[in-house]
Design a protein around this motif. Structure first.
Motif, short mmCIF file in Angstrom:
data_model
loop_
_atom_site.label_atom_id
_atom_site.label_comp_id
_atom_site.label_asym_id
_atom_site.label_seq_id
_atom_site.Cartn_x
_atom_site.Cartn_y
_atom_site.Cartn_z
N MET A 1 0.48 -1.14 -0.30
CA MET A 1 0.22 0.00 0.54
C MET A 1 1.36 0.91 -0.05
O MET A 1 1.18 1.22 0.94
CB MET A 1 -0.49 -0.12 1.58
N ARG A 2 0.65 2.30 -0.98
CA ARG A 2 0.62 3.59 -1.11
C ARG A 2 0.47 4.61 -0.30
O ARG A 2 -0.73 4.34 -0.93
CB ARG A 2 1.49 4.20 -2.35
N ARG A 3 1.15 4.95 0.80
CA ARG A 3 0.08 6.52 1.19
C ARG A 3 1.10 7.35 1.15
O ARG A 3 2.16 7.60 1.33
CB ARG A 3 0.03 6.09 2.31
N THR A 4 0.10 8.98 0.48
CA THR A 4 0.85 9.76 0.50
C THR A 4 0.55 10.88 1.35
O THR A 4 -1.41 10.94 1.90
CB THR A 4 0.51 10.98 -0.38
N SER A 5 0.83 12.01 1.80
CA SER A 5 0.80 12.80 2.69
C SER A 5 1.07 14.70 2.68
O SER A 5 2.50 14.06 3.95
CB SER A 5 0.17 12.43 3.91
N SER A 6 0.52 15.28 2.98
CA SER A 6 1.63 16.35 3.55
C SER A 6 1.76 16.53 5.14
O SER A 6 3.23 17.11 5.57
CB SER A 6 1.47 17.98 3.30
N ASP A 7 1.79 16.08 5.81
CA ASP A 7 1.81 15.91 7.35
C ASP A 7 1.34 14.30 8.11
O ASP A 7 -0.20 14.58 8.50
CB ASP A 7 0.62 17.12 7.68
N PRO A 8 1.90 13.64 7.96
CA PRO A 8 1.44 12.18 8.21
C PRO A 8 1.55 11.98 9.83
O PRO A 8 0.75 10.58 10.49
CB PRO A 8 2.81 10.92 7.72
N GLY A 9 2.05 12.73 10.21
CA GLY A 9 1.94 13.35 11.92
C GLY A 9 2.66 11.93 12.56
O GLY A 9 3.72 12.15 12.26
N ARG A 10 1.95 11.52 13.74
CA ARG A 10 3.16 10.90 15.18
C ARG A 10 3.41 9.47 14.23
O ARG A 10 4.61 9.32 14.93
CB ARG A 10 1.96 10.09 15.76
N ALA A 11 3.14 9.04 12.87
CA ALA A 11 3.45 7.97 12.92
C ALA A 11 5.32 8.01 12.00
O ALA A 11 6.20 7.66 11.87
CB ALA A 11 3.13 7.82 10.73
N LEU A 12 5.57 9.39 11.55
CA LEU A 12 6.50 10.57 11.82
C LEU A 12 8.05 9.33 12.62
O LEU A 12 8.93 9.43 13.04
CB LEU A 12 6.73 11.08 11.73
N LEU A 13 7.03 9.83 14.44
CA LEU A 13 7.87 9.39 15.77
C LEU A 13 7.75 8.01 15.90
O LEU A 13 8.78 7.67 16.78
CB LEU A 13 7.05 10.57 16.40
N THR A 14 6.59 7.82 15.57
CA THR A 14 6.76 5.94 16.17
C THR A 14 6.78 4.83 15.08
O THR A 14 6.76 4.06 15.00
CB THR A 14 5.19 6.27 16.79
N ASP A 15 6.75 5.00 13.58
CA ASP A 15 6.82 4.54 13.04
C ASP A 15 5.76 3.97 12.69
O ASP A 15 6.17 2.48 11.68
CB ASP A 15 8.21 3.50 13.50
#
Length: 66
Positions: A1-15
């Motif tokens: 699955m491919r996701r795009t977002s200008s601001d993916p939120g906490r996913a950047l911190l928690t992976d």
């Protein structure tokens, strides 16, 4: 699955960004939002301290929305 977002939120911190990999849980587009309790004791407001009361903050956004 491919996701795009200008601001993916906490996913950047928690992976935790892929629901299949994490058992159905992810942090995609989830955010930690500060509480508002005690906000009236934290004046002045805005990055430049331009509002000294919450009433000035509300007035600013009313004017901004016109």
């Amino acid at each position: 699955m491919r996701r795009t977002s200008s601001d993916p939120g906490r996913a950047l911190l928690t992976d935790l960004w892929h629901t299949r990999r994490t058992g159905g849980k992810d942090d995609w587009n989830k955010f930690d939002v500060p509480g508002l309790r005690g906000l009236r004791h934290t004046a002045p407001y805005f990055h430049n301290n331009s509002a000294t009361t919450l009433e000035e903050v509300v007035d600013h956004y009313i004017e901004f929305s016109r």
